[in-house]
Design a protein around this motif. Sequence first.
Motif, PDB file in Angstrom:
ATOM      1  N   ALA A  90       0.819  -1.212   0.000  1.00  0.00           N
ATOM      2  CA  ALA A  90       0.000   0.000   0.000  1.00  0.00           C
ATOM      3  C   ALA A  90       0.852   1.260   0.000  1.00  0.00           C
ATOM      4  CB  ALA A  90      -0.932   0.008   1.221  1.00  0.00           C
ATOM      5  N   PHE A  91       2.082   1.150   0.487  1.00  0.00           N
ATOM      6  CA  PHE A  91       2.963   2.311   0.610  1.00  0.00           C
ATOM      7  C   PHE A  91       3.944   2.301  -0.552  1.00  0.00           C
ATOM      8  CE2 PHE A  91       6.511   4.697   2.708  1.00  0.00           C
ATOM      9  CZ  PHE A  91       5.811   5.855   2.995  1.00  0.00           C
ATOM     10  N   THR A  92       3.490   2.831  -1.692  1.00  0.00           N
ATOM     11  CA  THR A  92       4.313   2.886  -2.892  1.00  0.00           C
ATOM     12  C   THR A  92       3.653   3.823  -3.887  1.00  0.00           C
ATOM     13  OG1 THR A  92       5.458   1.571  -4.579  1.00  0.00           O
ATOM     14  CG2 THR A  92       3.212   0.931  -4.065  1.00  0.00           C
ATOM     15  N   PHE A  93       4.314   4.024  -5.028  1.00  0.00           N
ATOM     16  CA  PHE A  93       3.754   4.838  -6.101  1.00  0.00           C
ATOM     17  C   PHE A  93       2.652   4.057  -6.806  1.00  0.00           C
ATOM     18  CE2 PHE A  93       4.072   6.626 -10.516  1.00  0.00           C
ATOM     19  CZ  PHE A  93       3.568   7.885 -10.190  1.00  0.00           C
ATOM     20  N   ALA A  94       1.705   4.778  -7.379  1.00  0.00           N
ATOM     21  CA  ALA A  94       0.502   4.171  -7.944  1.00  0.00           C
ATOM     22  C   ALA A  94       0.779   3.194  -9.077  1.00  0.00           C
ATOM     23  CB  ALA A  94      -0.448   5.260  -8.435  1.00  0.00           C
ATOM     24  N   TYR A 325       7.078  11.127   0.132  1.00  0.00           N
ATOM     25  CA  TYR A 325       6.816   9.859  -0.551  1.00  0.00           C
ATOM     26  C   TYR A 325       6.432   8.846   0.526  1.00  0.00           C
ATOM     27  CZ  TYR A 325       9.907  11.996  -4.071  1.00  0.00           C
ATOM     28  OH  TYR A 325      10.510  12.852  -4.966  1.00  0.00           O
ATOM     29  N   TYR A 326       5.102   8.669   0.797  1.00  0.00           N
ATOM     30  CA  TYR A 326       3.930   9.078   0.005  1.00  0.00           C
ATOM     31  C   TYR A 326       2.912   9.628   0.991  1.00  0.00           C
ATOM     32  CZ  TYR A 326       6.354   6.477  -3.526  1.00  0.00           C
ATOM     33  OH  TYR A 326       7.326   6.054  -4.392  1.00  0.00           O
ATOM     34  N   LEU A 330      -2.021   3.776  -0.969  1.00  0.00           N
ATOM     35  CA  LEU A 330      -2.869   3.518  -2.139  1.00  0.00           C
ATOM     36  C   LEU A 330      -4.282   3.112  -1.753  1.00  0.00           C
ATOM     37  CD1 LEU A 330      -0.374   1.703  -4.539  1.00  0.00           C
ATOM     38  CD2 LEU A 330      -1.196   4.047  -4.671  1.00  0.00           C
ATOM     39  N   ASN A 331      -4.437   2.383  -0.689  1.00  0.00           N
ATOM     40  CA  ASN A 331      -5.782   1.948  -0.298  1.00  0.00           C
ATOM     41  C   ASN A 331      -6.674   3.109   0.113  1.00  0.00           C
ATOM     42  OD1 ASN A 331      -3.900   1.906   2.070  1.00  0.00           O
ATOM     43  ND2 ASN A 331      -5.815   1.594   3.172  1.00  0.00           N
ATOM     44  N   ARG A 332      -6.099   4.278   0.368  1.00  0.00           N
ATOM     45  CA  ARG A 332      -6.879   5.462   0.747  1.00  0.00           C
ATOM     46  C   ARG A 332      -7.138   6.383  -0.451  1.00  0.00           C
ATOM     47  NH1 ARG A 332      -9.401   4.691   5.564  1.00  0.00           N
ATOM     48  NH2 ARG A 332      -7.944   3.991   7.176  1.00  0.00           N
ATOM     49  N   GLN A 333      -6.638   6.033  -1.609  1.00  0.00           N
ATOM     50  CA  GLN A 333      -6.809   6.889  -2.775  1.00  0.00           C
ATOM     51  C   GLN A 333      -8.065   6.493  -3.540  1.00  0.00           C
ATOM     52  OE1 GLN A 333      -3.281   7.731  -5.004  1.00  0.00           O
ATOM     53  NE2 GLN A 333      -1.951   7.504  -3.226  1.00  0.00           N
ATOM     54  N   ARG A 351       0.429   5.008   8.990  1.00  0.00           N
ATOM     55  CA  ARG A 351       1.205   5.811   9.930  1.00  0.00           C
ATOM     56  C   ARG A 351       2.390   6.480   9.246  1.00  0.00           C
ATOM     57  NH1 ARG A 351       1.641   2.236  13.372  1.00  0.00           N
ATOM     58  NH2 ARG A 351       3.760   1.449  13.115  1.00  0.00           N
ATOM     59  N   LEU A 352       3.093   5.719   8.409  1.00  0.00           N
ATOM     60  CA  LEU A 352       4.256   6.289   7.725  1.00  0.00           C
ATOM     61  C   LEU A 352       3.870   7.476   6.850  1.00  0.00           C
ATOM     62  CD1 LEU A 352       6.162   3.059   6.612  1.00  0.00           C
ATOM     63  CD2 LEU A 352       6.818   4.647   8.434  1.00  0.00           C
ATOM     64  N   SER A 353       2.723   7.404   6.222  1.00  0.00           N
ATOM     65  CA  SER A 353       2.295   8.496   5.343  1.00  0.00           C
ATOM     66  C   SER A 353       2.191   9.826   6.077  1.00  0.00           C
ATOM     67  CB  SER A 353       0.954   8.148   4.692  1.00  0.00           C
ATOM     68  OG  SER A 353       1.108   7.090   3.771  1.00  0.00           O
ATOM     69  N   GLY A 354       1.965   9.782   7.367  1.00  0.00           N
ATOM     70  CA  GLY A 354       1.878  11.004   8.155  1.00  0.00           C
ATOM     71  C   GLY A 354       3.176  11.434   8.794  1.00  0.00           C
ATOM     72  N   GLU A 355       4.230  10.607   8.637  1.00  0.00           N
ATOM     73  CA  GLU A 355       5.487  10.877   9.338  1.00  0.00           C
ATOM     74  C   GLU A 355       6.674  11.182   8.433  1.00  0.00           C
ATOM     75  OE1 GLU A 355       4.672   7.772  13.078  1.00  0.00           O
ATOM     76  OE2 GLU A 355       6.258   7.367  11.617  1.00  0.00           O
ATOM     77  N   VAL A 356       6.652  10.715   7.199  1.00  0.00           N
ATOM     78  CA  VAL A 356       7.866  10.739   6.378  1.00  0.00           C
ATOM     79  C   VAL A 356       8.042  12.054   5.613  1.00  0.00           C
ATOM     80  CG1 VAL A 356       7.892   8.239   6.071  1.00  0.00           C
ATOM     81  CG2 VAL A 356       6.700   9.665   4.398  1.00  0.00           C
TER      82      VAL A 356
END
Length: 384
Positions: A90-94, A325-326, A330-333, A351-356
């Motif tokens: 889920a944590f990657t480019f589309a 990034y990112y 993806l599951n939230r798009q 969680r990572l999407s809000g931290e990186v």
Amino acid sequence: MPEGSPPAPIPFIDLDAQRRALGPALEEAVLRVVRSGRYILGPEVAELEAALARYTGAPYVVSCANGTDALALALMAWEIKPGDAVLVPAFTFAATAEVVAWLGATPVFVDVREDTFTMDPESLARGIATARRLGLVPRAVIPVDLFGQAADYAAILPLAAAEGLKVLVDCAQAFGATWQGRQVAATGDMAATSFFPAKPLGCYGDGGAVFCHDRETLETLLSLRVHGQHLEDKYENVRIGMNGRLDTIQAAVLLAKLAVFDAECAARDRIAARYAAALADVAIVPRVAPGNRSVWAQYTLRVPGRDREAILTRLRAEGIPTAIYYPKPLNRQRAYAHCPVAEGGVPVSERLSGEVFSIPFHPYLDEATQDRIVAAVRAAIAAA
């Protein structure tokens, strides 16, 4: 700089510094193609494919128009179809999920590991079970070698073999990286990479390549790359394909850059080590798993519990560009919100999407500029 003026901005990735370092040899390589008139599948394309095979140890290489086409070509060669499930992080480019949907198959999202940002094998196992419970046929898994380092193939490869899944290594951000001494492009059943200009090995436009291990797959890929044509009769189409050829100019650029690629990777290692030493006490710095060598496509920090937007705003004011990034898994798009998610969800990805956030990084980043970036990052985090 006049007193009171804002700090001069620095590039996030300085491609012009690389161009200057390569000098006239690069420009002459491009001009040779221009003069030759062989702009599509000229001799430099075959030369590049041979060079990439030698570099990676992969038996066969098929260049193509971009990294997304590379992923698609591999899945097309495996005849992925509606009713099939392909497991993707889920944590990657589309693009990783996009190509699955192109073929009418279903991407099933799995979580990543907190320490390396790469696919979590335990979530993968749950994702396979989820796919089967939904009546889908798990056919393949696409681990992504994110930010420059290999996924956990020691766990993923045997799991995939036990479940009867093909492994398509997405090394778009990690060409040149190694796992247990093996090039990631030579790992799995096939591998796909991108030569987008910002990648560790990038051209001056779009480009990509597929790496495979047997002659039959090679011939299928070559046919698919050019509209599904018969290899001996281009006007006889034997399968549905695409227009996925690599321009000869891009092959010439890549050949010139491949000549200095190892030296650039060594420079990336040095800069990453310097960043880690200077920032590990104020942020969570990237970790390279034992047995891996990263090519540091991005240098990504984590700041849990901090106001990330305040940090980025302060860095912008100091002329320090950043990227996230990112920002959304993806599951939230919207395009993928209907796709299945492994049982247990993807809490680490969310969680990572809000931290990186990623800071400037490239092999021509001098120490004075590194020090300026480090000082600005430390001050911004302290103020957040």
